[in-house]
Design a protein around this motif. Structure first.
Motif, short mmCIF file in Angstrom:
data_model
loop_
_atom_site.label_atom_id
_atom_site.label_comp_id
_atom_site.label_asym_id
_atom_site.label_seq_id
_atom_site.Cartn_x
_atom_site.Cartn_y
_atom_site.Cartn_z
N ALA A 35 0.87 -1.18 0.00
CA ALA A 35 0.00 0.00 0.00
C ALA A 35 0.91 1.23 0.00
O ALA A 35 2.10 1.11 0.32
N PRO A 36 0.37 2.41 -0.35
CA PRO A 36 1.20 3.62 -0.35
C PRO A 36 1.92 3.84 0.99
O PRO A 36 3.06 4.31 1.02
N THR A 37 1.22 3.57 2.10
CA THR A 37 1.90 3.50 3.41
C THR A 37 1.94 2.05 3.84
O THR A 37 0.91 1.37 3.87
N HIS A 38 3.13 1.55 4.10
CA HIS A 38 3.27 0.19 4.65
C HIS A 38 4.49 0.20 5.58
O HIS A 38 5.63 0.07 5.15
N VAL A 39 4.19 0.40 6.85
CA VAL A 39 5.22 0.50 7.88
C VAL A 39 5.08 -0.71 8.79
O VAL A 39 3.98 -1.18 9.07
N LEU A 40 6.22 -1.22 9.24
CA LEU A 40 6.23 -2.30 10.23
C LEU A 40 6.67 -1.74 11.57
O LEU A 40 7.65 -0.98 11.63
N VAL A 41 5.94 -2.08 12.62
CA VAL A 41 6.32 -1.67 13.97
C VAL A 41 6.67 -2.94 14.75
O VAL A 41 5.87 -3.89 14.77
N ILE A 42 7.83 -2.93 15.36
CA ILE A 42 8.27 -4.11 16.11
C ILE A 42 8.73 -3.72 17.50
O ILE A 42 9.25 -2.62 17.72
N GLN A 80 -9.24 8.98 6.34
CA GLN A 80 -9.67 7.94 5.40
C GLN A 80 -9.66 6.55 6.02
O GLN A 80 -10.41 5.67 5.62
N GLY A 81 -8.76 6.37 6.99
CA GLY A 81 -8.65 5.08 7.65
C GLY A 81 -7.44 4.29 7.19
O GLY A 81 -6.71 4.69 6.27
N GLY A 105 -2.01 1.80 4.63
CA GLY A 105 -3.06 2.73 4.25
C GLY A 105 -2.72 3.44 2.96
O GLY A 105 -1.67 3.21 2.36
N GLY A 106 -3.66 4.29 2.56
CA GLY A 106 -3.48 5.01 1.31
C GLY A 106 -4.19 4.36 0.15
O GLY A 106 -4.11 4.84 -0.99
#
Ligand code: 5GP
Ligand code: ZN
Length: 114
Positions: A35-42, A80-81, A105-106
């Protein structure tokens, strides 16, 4: 854990595009964004899967969700969510054995997932 990909990324031993870092968490851009935003949090501490969580991990995981939502809002996704996604083991689609939440998201996602 010495031979864990995400432990090595959090420790800076493998390069990544940092989004956020503190003493408990590391967040970075997914190498294969869906997706336009795709971040991983660990979490910096190694936890292999969601199955390995204990009640003592409640605050760690709760604060991780707050951080994930904060990152989504900072990316402008609050209106937008967005989708937060945990995968667990084979059927869940987990490919990296270190607990992580996907912040995506995005674009519009479908439900149910494929
Ligand atoms: P999982 O399938 O385990 O829920 O998600 C693992 C995610 O890690 C995948 O979306 C994949 O693209 C990402 N990933 C795997 N290896 C690397 C890497 O070396 N660097 C980064 N930034 N992301 C990775
Ligand atoms: Zn690890």
């Amino acid at each position: 854990m010495a031979d864990c990909l995400f432990c090595m990324i959090a420790a800076g031993k493998i390069p990544s595009k940092k989004v956020y870092a503190d003493d408990r968490y590391y967040a970075f851009e997914d190498i294969n964004p869906q997706a336009p935003t795709h971040v991983l949090v660990i979490p910096r501490v190694h936890i292999t899967t969601l199955n390995d969580l204990t009640p003592a991990d409640g605050p760690l995981m709760g604060d991780m969700l707050l951080l994930a939502a904060r990152i989504a809002k900072e990316r402008g996704l609050g209106e937008q969510g967005y989708r937060l996604n945990f995968n667990c083991l084979e059927d869940g689609g987990q490919t990296v054995p270190h607990v992580h939440v996907h912040v995506m998201g995005g674009r519009r996602f479908s439900w149910p997932p494929g």
